[in-house]
Write an enzyme that holds these catalytic residues in place. Sequence first.
Site, PDB file in Angstrom:
ATOM      1  N   GLU A 242      45.338  70.337  38.457  1.00  0.00           N
ATOM      2  CA  GLU A 242      44.788  69.400  38.778  1.00  0.00           C
ATOM      3  C   GLU A 242      43.694  69.489  39.515  1.00  0.00           C
ATOM      4  O   GLU A 242      44.083  68.968  40.753  1.00  0.00           O
ATOM      5  CB  GLU A 242      45.363  68.818  38.179  1.00  0.00           C
ATOM      6  CG  GLU A 242      46.400  68.063  37.244  1.00  0.00           C
ATOM      7  CD  GLU A 242      45.726  68.047  35.922  1.00  0.00           C
ATOM      8  OE1 GLU A 242      44.497  67.399  35.527  1.00  0.00           O
ATOM      9  OE2 GLU A 242      45.944  68.515  35.186  1.00  0.00           O
ATOM     10  N   CYS A 276      41.040  61.281  42.162  1.00  0.00           N
ATOM     11  CA  CYS A 276      40.002  62.191  41.091  1.00  0.00           C
ATOM     12  C   CYS A 276      39.475  61.846  39.965  1.00  0.00           C
ATOM     13  O   CYS A 276      38.537  61.503  39.966  1.00  0.00           O
ATOM     14  CB  CYS A 276      41.303  63.065  40.695  1.00  0.00           C
ATOM     15  SG  CYS A 276      42.993  62.859  39.439  1.00  0.00           S
TER      16      CYS A 276
HETATM   17  O1  TXE Z   1      43.777  69.788  49.202  1.00  0.00           O
HETATM   18  P1  TXE Z   1      44.351  70.833  49.237  1.00  0.00           P
HETATM   19  P2  TXE Z   1      43.365  68.548  50.614  1.00  0.00           P
HETATM   20  C1  TXE Z   1      40.115  67.711  46.922  1.00  0.00           C
HETATM   21  C2  TXE Z   1      38.972  66.173  48.321  1.00  0.00           C
HETATM   22  C3  TXE Z   1      39.752  66.125  49.465  1.00  0.00           C
HETATM   23  C4  TXE Z   1      40.126  68.300  49.247  1.00  0.00           C
HETATM   24  C5  TXE Z   1      40.851  68.527  50.172  1.00  0.00           C
HETATM   25  O2  TXE Z   1      38.057  66.265  47.570  1.00  0.00           O
HETATM   26  O3  TXE Z   1      38.723  66.149  50.207  1.00  0.00           O
HETATM   27  O4  TXE Z   1      40.252  67.819  47.959  1.00  0.00           O
HETATM   28  O5  TXE Z   1      42.524  68.322  49.559  1.00  0.00           O
HETATM   29  C6  TXE Z   1      49.265  72.540  48.932  1.00  0.00           C
HETATM   30  N1  TXE Z   1      48.537  77.954  48.116  1.00  0.00           N
HETATM   31  N2  TXE Z   1      40.921  67.103  46.429  1.00  0.00           N
HETATM   32  O6  TXE Z   1      43.376  69.211  52.027  1.00  0.00           O
HETATM   33  O7  TXE Z   1      44.103  71.744  50.488  1.00  0.00           O
HETATM   34  C7  TXE Z   1      48.884  71.632  50.661  1.00  0.00           C
HETATM   35  O8  TXE Z   1      49.560  71.811  51.373  1.00  0.00           O
HETATM   36  C8  TXE Z   1      49.940  76.676  47.987  1.00  0.00           C
HETATM   37  C9  TXE Z   1      40.894  66.365  45.288  1.00  0.00           C
HETATM   38  O9  TXE Z   1      44.545  67.428  50.428  1.00  0.00           O
HETATM   39  O10 TXE Z   1      43.649  71.542  47.981  1.00  0.00           O
HETATM   40  C10 TXE Z   1      48.959  71.021  49.390  1.00  0.00           C
HETATM   41  O11 TXE Z   1      50.093  70.312  49.049  1.00  0.00           O
HETATM   42  N3  TXE Z   1      49.334  75.839  47.818  1.00  0.00           N
HETATM   43  C11 TXE Z   1      42.419  66.009  44.567  1.00  0.00           C
HETATM   44  C12 TXE Z   1      48.308  70.659  48.324  1.00  0.00           C
HETATM   45  O12 TXE Z   1      47.791  72.163  48.505  1.00  0.00           O
HETATM   46  C13 TXE Z   1      48.241  75.600  49.564  1.00  0.00           C
HETATM   47  C14 TXE Z   1      43.848  65.697  45.011  1.00  0.00           C
HETATM   48  C15 TXE Z   1      47.144  70.225  48.206  1.00  0.00           C
HETATM   49  O13 TXE Z   1      45.989  70.447  48.946  1.00  0.00           O
HETATM   50  C16 TXE Z   1      47.580  76.119  49.729  1.00  0.00           C
HETATM   51  C17 TXE Z   1      43.266  66.104  46.521  1.00  0.00           C
HETATM   52  C18 TXE Z   1      48.149  77.649  49.173  1.00  0.00           C
HETATM   53  N4  TXE Z   1      47.733  78.488  49.136  1.00  0.00           N
HETATM   54  C19 TXE Z   1      42.285  66.658  47.178  1.00  0.00           C
HETATM   55  N5  TXE Z   1      46.742  75.913  49.827  1.00  0.00           N
HETATM   56  C20 TXE Z   1      41.933  65.376  42.771  1.00  0.00           C
HETATM   57  N6  TXE Z   1      40.559  65.387  42.602  1.00  0.00           N
HETATM   58  O14 TXE Z   1      43.104  64.496  42.701  1.00  0.00           O
HETATM   59  C21 TXE Z   1      46.882  74.374  50.500  1.00  0.00           C
HETATM   60  N7  TXE Z   1      48.531  74.203  49.276  1.00  0.00           N
END
Ligand code: TXE
Length: 534
Positions: A242, A276
């Site tokens: 997602e 999102c």
């Molecule tokens: O997301 P991340 P972040 C978008 C939004 C935001 C950007 C970054 O634009 O500015 O993403 O947000 C885990 N392997 N959205 O930094 O980094 C991490 O610990 C496994 C849109 O929060 O994607 C967290 O639990 N897991 C979105 C989760 O992934 C890993 C909602 C999300 O982190 C990992 C949120 C790895 N290598 C952000 N690296 C929506 N559209 O709903 C990180 N994580």
Amino acid sequence: MASVIQTNEKQIVSYNPATGDEIGRVQQTSDNDVRAAVARSRDAFHMWKTTSFAQRRALVMKARVVILNELDEIAHLISAESGKPFGEAIAMEIAPVLDLMQHFAKKAERLLKPRRVNIGLYATMGRYSKIVYHPLGVVGIIPAWNYPFSIPLGETVMALMAGNSVVIKPSELTPVVGEKIGDIFEKAGAPANLVQVITGDGRTGAALVDAAPDKIMFTGSVATGKKIAAAASKNLTSVVLELGGKDPMIVFDDANLQLAASAAVWGAFCNSGQSCSSVERLYVQEGAAKQLTKLIVEKTRELKQGAGDAEDISIGAMSSERQLRMVEDHVEDFRRAGAKIEIGGKVLSTGLSRKPPEGGIQNLFYEPTVITGATNEMRAMREETFGPTLPIATFKTEDEAIRLANDSEFGLTASVWTRDYEKGRRVAEQIEAGSVCVNEVLYTHGIGQTPWGGFKNSGRGRTHGAEGLMELVQPQHIHINRFAILPDAWWLPYSPEAVKTFRGFATKFASGSLLRTATLMPQLFRRIRELLKK
Ligand code: TXE
């Protein structure tokens, strides 16, 4: 990041993004401990998969009671750790997930009931097929911070009802809410290790993927989604992703503009735009642009902004400094490109005192911002902002509106506003997005009965709905021949008689017509007789 500070390699401190107060400390789970958690989860799965739907339902319904008993406390925790208003935590997280819980507790058995499959003319040979659904095993859930309660809890409930065990790795920005989910299941009497919560940052998430659970349910950025898909492929672990959105709202000039304006304000600014499915681009037909913009600006001016624990607050703090910086960058991009800031456009300057964590900025409140004169050529109209901005662009024709809406790498949700329902439906079906509303906006993630997921870079697979439940099971085909006294005509050895029969299969049986297949019967009997003689 400002709302979470790593004090050392082993600990994460979670802060309230509105006040800077510490919420709690959690451990950075090591790779070994992650592997051990997945191993324990697998043991729990072998027990849980043998439970009846009634037993699973009982656990989920007890968990609902725990939540209802602690409703205000949970809402305050969500608000304190994520920054969103207290009321919004109830309306947009707790209420929808309670509904999802009762729905899947009651309906999962029917949705996963073994079902007969129509096998066409094969049935005339005394066979039948049915599909039974088996759980997958260990489901790893890696959510983001924007809906830290409802997203992982909803996915957990669906996984449990399907017979799986669960390991949740909450976002490092909202780990205490994550731990609360584990606490709820413990209070509800869940068997040991059925629902485990492992805290930590992205490294812990990566360790969870490496530990080879049987499914990964991920919510977050496109970049991390790609990393997870690549890492999961090593073990052939299937993933539901997602990801982001840049969701368009199309307003035709025959729409109810009062309603559309209110919807746009809520759709763009609730949760400080960190959904999102937030309205990230508004396209209004030229004839209605002036009036709609005026209404939107008026309604935006009325919104009270502040720490989320007060009941009259509509817009809380953003969840992290990084997110606020991204909004500043996008608003600056709009300015530079010649768009006009009608209201907002800066960090809120008055009255809010936050004890900034070391190196952090003073406050994380960004004013709800309405921008006109936006075009799809501007960078900020193409990248996900994830903040309280509402850029408005105009269009002339229905075709142009569809083209502008589809001109994006994302395709999560969209909305179309018109009093002409036929036009609404027609336009909705041409928009490349997983959910499209007509005269509604954003909220369908809250309808757990319906599938949720994106087209294009917005994701892969579905959560919620019957389609989401199917992601959490593996279908098994059971095929039974109730007429097992004769060999099949296609068995060995082959012969000229066999080839003649196969030709008949291709030209008659494979037509699906009983009448044509009937003419194959004499040849079929000759072939069976031949096989019986061997
Ligand atoms: O997301 P991340 P972040 C978008 C939004 C935001 C950007 C970054 O634009 O500015 O993403 O947000 C885990 N392997 N959205 O930094 O980094 C991490 O610990 C496994 C849109 O929060 O994607 C967290 O639990 N897991 C979105 C989760 O992934 C890993 C909602 C999300 O982190 C990992 C949120 C790895 N290598 C952000 N690296 C929506 N559209 O709903 C990180 N994580």
